[in-house]
Each structure stands twice: as structure tokens, then as C-alpha cells.
Design an enzyme around this catalytic site. Sequence first.
Site, short mmCIF file in Angstrom:
data_model
loop_
_atom_site.label_atom_id
_atom_site.label_comp_id
_atom_site.label_asym_id
_atom_site.label_seq_id
_atom_site.Cartn_x
_atom_site.Cartn_y
_atom_site.Cartn_z
N GLU A 235 0.83 -1.20 0.00
CA GLU A 235 0.00 0.00 0.00
C GLU A 235 0.86 1.25 0.00
O GLU A 235 2.00 1.21 0.48
CB GLU A 235 -0.86 0.03 1.27
CG GLU A 235 -2.23 -0.58 1.13
CD GLU A 235 -3.23 0.37 0.50
OE1 GLU A 235 -2.85 1.22 -0.32
OE2 GLU A 235 -4.41 0.24 0.83
N ASP A 236 0.30 2.35 -0.47
CA ASP A 236 1.00 3.63 -0.37
C ASP A 236 0.82 4.22 1.02
O ASP A 236 1.77 4.67 1.64
CB ASP A 236 0.54 4.61 -1.45
CG ASP A 236 -0.97 4.83 -1.48
OD1 ASP A 236 -1.72 4.17 -0.73
OD2 ASP A 236 -1.42 5.68 -2.29
N ASP B 183 -4.65 5.01 6.06
CA ASP B 183 -5.28 6.19 6.63
C ASP B 183 -6.35 5.73 7.63
O ASP B 183 -6.04 5.39 8.76
CB ASP B 183 -5.85 7.01 5.48
CG ASP B 183 -6.31 8.40 5.87
OD1 ASP B 183 -6.43 8.70 7.07
OD2 ASP B 183 -6.59 9.20 4.97
N PHE C 269 -2.82 15.87 4.25
CA PHE C 269 -3.03 15.24 2.95
C PHE C 269 -1.73 15.39 2.17
O PHE C 269 -1.27 16.50 1.92
CB PHE C 269 -4.20 15.89 2.19
CG PHE C 269 -4.63 15.07 1.02
CD1 PHE C 269 -5.52 14.03 1.16
CD2 PHE C 269 -4.10 15.34 -0.24
CE1 PHE C 269 -5.90 13.25 0.07
CE2 PHE C 269 -4.48 14.57 -1.34
CZ PHE C 269 -5.38 13.52 -1.18
N ASP D 123 -1.58 10.99 -4.90
CA ASP D 123 -2.11 12.03 -5.77
C ASP D 123 -3.22 12.84 -5.12
O ASP D 123 -3.76 12.46 -4.08
CB ASP D 123 -2.68 11.40 -7.04
CG ASP D 123 -4.02 10.71 -6.79
OD1 ASP D 123 -5.02 11.09 -7.42
OD2 ASP D 123 -4.08 9.79 -5.95
N ARG E 172 1.51 12.55 -8.76
CA ARG E 172 2.07 11.21 -8.54
C ARG E 172 3.56 11.13 -8.89
O ARG E 172 4.30 10.37 -8.30
CB ARG E 172 1.32 10.16 -9.36
CG ARG E 172 -0.08 9.88 -8.89
CD ARG E 172 -0.63 8.65 -9.63
NE ARG E 172 -2.06 8.51 -9.50
CZ ARG E 172 -2.67 7.97 -8.46
NH1 ARG E 172 -1.98 7.51 -7.45
NH2 ARG E 172 -3.98 7.88 -8.43
#
Length: 181
Positions: free
Chosen positions: A101-102, A105, A154, A161, A167
Site C-alpha cells: 500500500e502507499d 489512513d 493530505f 495524488d 504522482r
Amino acid sequence: MDDWTQDVGEVLLEEEVIRAKVKEIARRIEDDHQDGDILLVCVLRGAVIFFSDLIRALDLPVSVDFIAVSSYGASTKSSGQVRLIKDLEASIEGRHVILVEDIVDTGLTLSYLLRNLGNRNPSSLQVCSLLSKPSRRKVEVPVEYIGFEIEDQFVVGYGLDFDQRFRNLPYIGVYSPGSDH
């Protein structure tokens, strides 16, 4: 041409810091999976750059696959609704799987993916995430490999992105439209 990065404020993680962390995570995965034969599953689209760097840093045999889900759309907040957009190509039954995963959250997307993939009977299922925002968790999820814990901001860049922009930045920065940087 306008500076397309003008909405990116503070640089949170420089390219060199990210590169070193990716190598560190790769060493940890190697130590835990010395027998090799793992399947790395990239969660598209945000994890693709991290995923690419991670698989190149690994010195063991790996297979790769891709899955895509959506929970953000064109917003900076998760909708809480997770949709499967692209499923895996191959069976994961009996395989050692690491979901890449990036960012973790709220945990809602990851919880959905863990349930979905866990129902397919992998031999093991672990999570590797470049970023984690523990203060935003709505659902606790296990993450075996975490690169960085960050505050509730964020962030964009290095695959992450806002509305499909940013990105390709080599660093991770805070998205802050309209502010003076």
C-alpha cells in the site's frame, strides 16, 4: 507554463530519505521470508512507485500482481465506500502474500482488502505500507512493514495524488492549494 507544483507546500519526505527507507523495508522482508517465493500485490494506483522501487530492492524471488480499489475519488477525504476496480490475475491460495500500500489512513480500504484476500486462503497475508496515519484510524488493521508514520495531513508525490495529479513527484509533500509556500 505555470508551476504545476505550486499547490504542494512543505516537503515532508525527501527523495533520498524515501530511497533509504525502501531499502530498509526490503531488508526486513528478506529477513522474514528467507525461503523466498512470495507474491507482492500492488494496490493501484498510489503504491505503484513504492512497489516498483521495493521489488527492485528485494534480493529474493518474488511474483507480482495488481489490485485496484477506490475510496477517494477527487476528494482529500476518504468516502468510506470501497469499490474493487481491478482484481488479481492469479489465485493466491496457498501463497505467501504481501499487500503493498502507499498509505494506511482510516484503515477501511485495507480492512476490505484483507477480508477479500483472506477469503481466498493464502498461506500468509501481510501488509507493507510506505506511510501510516495512525491518528485517522477508524478500523485497526495489522501492518507488518511501515515506512513512516505521519501526521494527519493530505500528502502527494511518490505515487500519491490529488485528483490524479502529483504522482510523479520524487518526494512526498503536503498538499495545500492556494497557500503561500
